[in-house]
Design a protein around this motif. Sequence first.
Motif, PDB file in Angstrom:
ATOM      1  N   UNK A   1      63.028  34.103  34.603  1.00  0.00           N
ATOM      2  CA  UNK A   1      61.821  35.056  33.666  1.00  0.00           C
ATOM      3  C   UNK A   1      60.342  34.868  34.633  1.00  0.00           C
ATOM      4  N   UNK A   2      59.932  35.515  34.964  1.00  0.00           N
ATOM      5  CA  UNK A   2      58.417  35.366  36.414  1.00  0.00           C
ATOM      6  C   UNK A   2      57.465  36.346  35.361  1.00  0.00           C
ATOM      7  N   UNK A   3      56.628  36.302  35.048  1.00  0.00           N
ATOM      8  CA  UNK A   3      55.565  36.552  34.949  1.00  0.00           C
ATOM      9  C   UNK A   3      54.267  37.068  36.156  1.00  0.00           C
ATOM     10  N   UNK A   4      53.726  37.995  36.140  1.00  0.00           N
ATOM     11  CA  UNK A   4      52.692  38.326  36.729  1.00  0.00           C
ATOM     12  C   UNK A   4      51.608  38.366  36.011  1.00  0.00           C
ATOM     13  N   UNK A   5      50.248  38.272  36.864  1.00  0.00           N
ATOM     14  CA  UNK A   5      48.642  38.469  35.914  1.00  0.00           C
ATOM     15  C   UNK A   5      48.649  39.202  37.699  1.00  0.00           C
ATOM     16  N   UNK A   6      47.952  40.055  37.403  1.00  0.00           N
ATOM     17  CA  UNK A   6      46.879  40.862  38.173  1.00  0.00           C
ATOM     18  C   UNK A   6      45.660  40.503  38.002  1.00  0.00           C
ATOM     19  N   UNK A   7      44.567  40.151  39.713  1.00  0.00           N
ATOM     20  CA  UNK A   7      42.922  40.172  39.356  1.00  0.00           C
ATOM     21  C   UNK A   7      43.115  41.015  40.951  1.00  0.00           C
ATOM     22  N   UNK A   8      41.574  41.925  40.721  1.00  0.00           N
ATOM     23  CA  UNK A   8      40.591  42.141  41.651  1.00  0.00           C
ATOM     24  C   UNK A   8      40.387  43.373  42.193  1.00  0.00           C
ATOM     25  N   UNK A   9      41.167  44.022  41.037  1.00  0.00           N
ATOM     26  CA  UNK A   9      40.478  45.216  39.962  1.00  0.00           C
ATOM     27  C   UNK A   9      39.025  45.580  40.612  1.00  0.00           C
ATOM     28  N   UNK A  10      38.557  46.949  41.131  1.00  0.00           N
ATOM     29  CA  UNK A  10      37.267  47.009  40.738  1.00  0.00           C
ATOM     30  C   UNK A  10      37.139  49.057  40.926  1.00  0.00           C
ATOM     31  N   UNK A  11      36.063  49.176  41.036  1.00  0.00           N
ATOM     32  CA  UNK A  11      35.292  49.787  41.807  1.00  0.00           C
ATOM     33  C   UNK A  11      34.812  50.272  42.851  1.00  0.00           C
ATOM     34  N   UNK A  12      35.115  50.357  44.112  1.00  0.00           N
ATOM     35  CA  UNK A  12      34.476  50.950  45.393  1.00  0.00           C
ATOM     36  C   UNK A  12      34.124  52.236  45.810  1.00  0.00           C
TER      37      UNK A  12
END
Length: 118
Positions: A1-12
């Motif tokens: 099992x692998x858990x993935x957590x994204x970050x860094x999105x936003x408005x540009x």
Amino acid sequence: QVQLVESGGGLVQAGGSLTLSCAASGRTFSSYVMAWFRQAPGKEREFVAYITGRNYNTNYADSVKGRFTISRDNSKNTVSLQMNSLKPEDTAVYYCTAGKNGYNPDYWGQGTQVTVSS
């Protein structure tokens, strides 16, 4: 099992840059092909890029080739997507994935929103 957590999105703004990051759990990170997919409003989810586990081979969708760069750090269990020269059509929820191949992943993150204004 692998858990993935994204970050860094936003408005540009169009023409700008953004870097997405994904942290993965588990001790077999290097055995997975890591990839990014995206889904724009009203559209189907589409492949963006992948990177293999040990040789670090990469492949990109034609729509992002030359603008996006995928990379990984197996010592930190992370994968990143550097996005340059962003366009309004890059607006989407971006998903980090892991699997035996880049086009049909087994695990998905929760997604991070990227919005590019014109």
